[in-house]
Design a protein around this motif. Structure first.
Motif, mmCIF file in Angstrom:
data_model
loop_
_atom_site.group_PDB
_atom_site.id
_atom_site.type_symbol
_atom_site.label_atom_id
_atom_site.label_comp_id
_atom_site.label_asym_id
_atom_site.label_seq_id
_atom_site.Cartn_x
_atom_site.Cartn_y
_atom_site.Cartn_z
ATOM 1 N N THR A 57 0.857 -1.184 0.000
ATOM 2 C CA THR A 57 0.000 0.000 0.000
ATOM 3 C C THR A 57 0.895 1.236 0.000
ATOM 4 O O THR A 57 2.081 1.156 0.332
ATOM 5 C CB THR A 57 -0.894 0.029 1.248
ATOM 6 N N ASP A 58 0.319 2.374 -0.342
ATOM 7 C CA ASP A 58 1.103 3.613 -0.314
ATOM 8 C C ASP A 58 1.636 3.886 1.091
ATOM 9 O O ASP A 58 2.788 4.263 1.258
ATOM 10 C CB ASP A 58 0.253 4.792 -0.801
ATOM 11 N N ALA A 59 0.799 3.677 2.085
ATOM 12 C CA ALA A 59 1.233 3.905 3.473
ATOM 13 C C ALA A 59 2.357 2.951 3.858
ATOM 14 O O ALA A 59 3.318 3.338 4.520
ATOM 15 C CB ALA A 59 0.049 3.744 4.425
ATOM 16 N N GLY A 60 2.250 1.702 3.443
ATOM 17 C CA GLY A 60 3.291 0.719 3.734
ATOM 18 C C GLY A 60 4.597 1.035 3.038
ATOM 19 O O GLY A 60 5.673 0.873 3.611
ATOM 20 N N LEU A 84 5.745 3.976 2.223
ATOM 21 C CA LEU A 84 6.398 5.078 2.952
ATOM 22 C C LEU A 84 6.916 4.640 4.309
ATOM 23 O O LEU A 84 8.030 5.005 4.697
ATOM 24 C CB LEU A 84 5.433 6.248 3.099
ATOM 25 N N ALA A 85 6.139 3.839 5.037
ATOM 26 C CA ALA A 85 6.568 3.386 6.368
ATOM 27 C C ALA A 85 7.851 2.576 6.277
ATOM 28 O O ALA A 85 8.773 2.758 7.079
ATOM 29 C CB ALA A 85 5.463 2.561 7.025
ATOM 30 N N GLY A 86 7.930 1.693 5.303
ATOM 31 C CA GLY A 86 9.138 0.886 5.139
ATOM 32 C C GLY A 86 10.337 1.719 4.742
ATOM 33 O O GLY A 86 11.439 1.528 5.252
ATOM 34 N N ALA A 87 10.134 2.661 3.843
ATOM 35 C CA ALA A 87 11.234 3.535 3.420
ATOM 36 C C ALA A 87 11.738 4.377 4.589
ATOM 37 O O ALA A 87 12.947 4.531 4.777
ATOM 38 C CB ALA A 87 10.783 4.435 2.275
ATOM 39 N N GLU A 88 10.815 4.889 5.375
ATOM 40 C CA GLU A 88 11.196 5.711 6.528
ATOM 41 C C GLU A 88 11.928 4.901 7.592
ATOM 42 O O GLU A 88 12.726 5.446 8.353
ATOM 43 C CB GLU A 88 9.963 6.383 7.120
ATOM 44 N N ALA A 89 11.684 3.599 7.643
ATOM 45 C CA ALA A 89 12.338 2.738 8.636
ATOM 46 C C ALA A 89 13.755 2.349 8.240
ATOM 47 O O ALA A 89 14.521 1.876 9.073
ATOM 48 C CB ALA A 89 11.505 1.473 8.857
ATOM 49 N N CYS A 90 14.115 2.561 6.983
ATOM 50 C CA CYS A 90 15.445 2.173 6.517
ATOM 51 C C CYS A 90 16.509 3.093 7.124
ATOM 52 O O CYS A 90 16.483 4.306 6.907
ATOM 53 C CB CYS A 90 15.514 2.239 4.993
ATOM 54 N N PRO A 91 17.469 2.533 7.855
ATOM 55 C CA PRO A 91 18.469 3.374 8.524
ATOM 56 C C PRO A 91 19.522 3.969 7.587
ATOM 57 O O PRO A 91 20.244 4.881 7.984
ATOM 58 C CB PRO A 91 19.113 2.426 9.531
ATOM 59 N N VAL A 92 19.602 3.458 6.359
ATOM 60 C CA VAL A 92 20.646 3.946 5.448
ATOM 61 C C VAL A 92 20.092 4.606 4.189
ATOM 62 O O VAL A 92 20.848 4.958 3.280
ATOM 63 C CB VAL A 92 21.629 2.808 5.069
ATOM 64 N N GLY A 93 18.783 4.763 4.103
ATOM 65 C CA GLY A 93 18.190 5.438 2.951
ATOM 66 C C GLY A 93 18.305 4.668 1.648
ATOM 67 O O GLY A 93 18.434 5.257 0.583
#
Length: 70
Positions: A41-44, A46-55
Motif C-alpha cells: 500500500t502507499d502507506a506501507g 512510505l513506512a518501510g522507506a522511513e524505517a530504513c536506517p541507510v536510505g
C-alpha cells in the motif's frame, strides 16, 4: 499504488527494518535485500522507506516524478 519504489541493494545493509515496519509492502530475499510486494500500500511503502536506517529505499510519486522520500 501512486508511488514508484527504487531499492538500492548496494546501499542496503540488511537490517530488515523495512519489512518489520511494513510486512505487507516489503519482503527480504535470501541475500537480505528487500523487495516490494504486490500487496504494498502507499502507506506501507512510505513506512518501510522511513524505517530504513541507510536510505536505501527511494520513493517517487509516479504521476509527477517528484521524489517524496528520502
Amino acid at each position: 499504488m501512486k508511488y514508484t519504489v527504487r531499492i538500492d541493494a548496494r546501499v542496503c545493509v540488511g537490517t530488515s527494518n523495512c519489512a518489520e515496519a511494513a510486512a505487507e509492502a516489503y519482503e527480504m530475499d535470501d541475500n537480505a535485500v528487500p523487495h516490494l510486494l504486490p500487496s504494498a500500500t502507499d502507506a506501507g511503502i512510505l513506512a518501510g522507506a522511513e524505517a530504513c536506517p541507510v536510505g536505501a529505499i527511494t520513493v517517487i510519486e509516479t504521476s509527477t516524478g517528484i521524489q517524496v522520500y528520502p
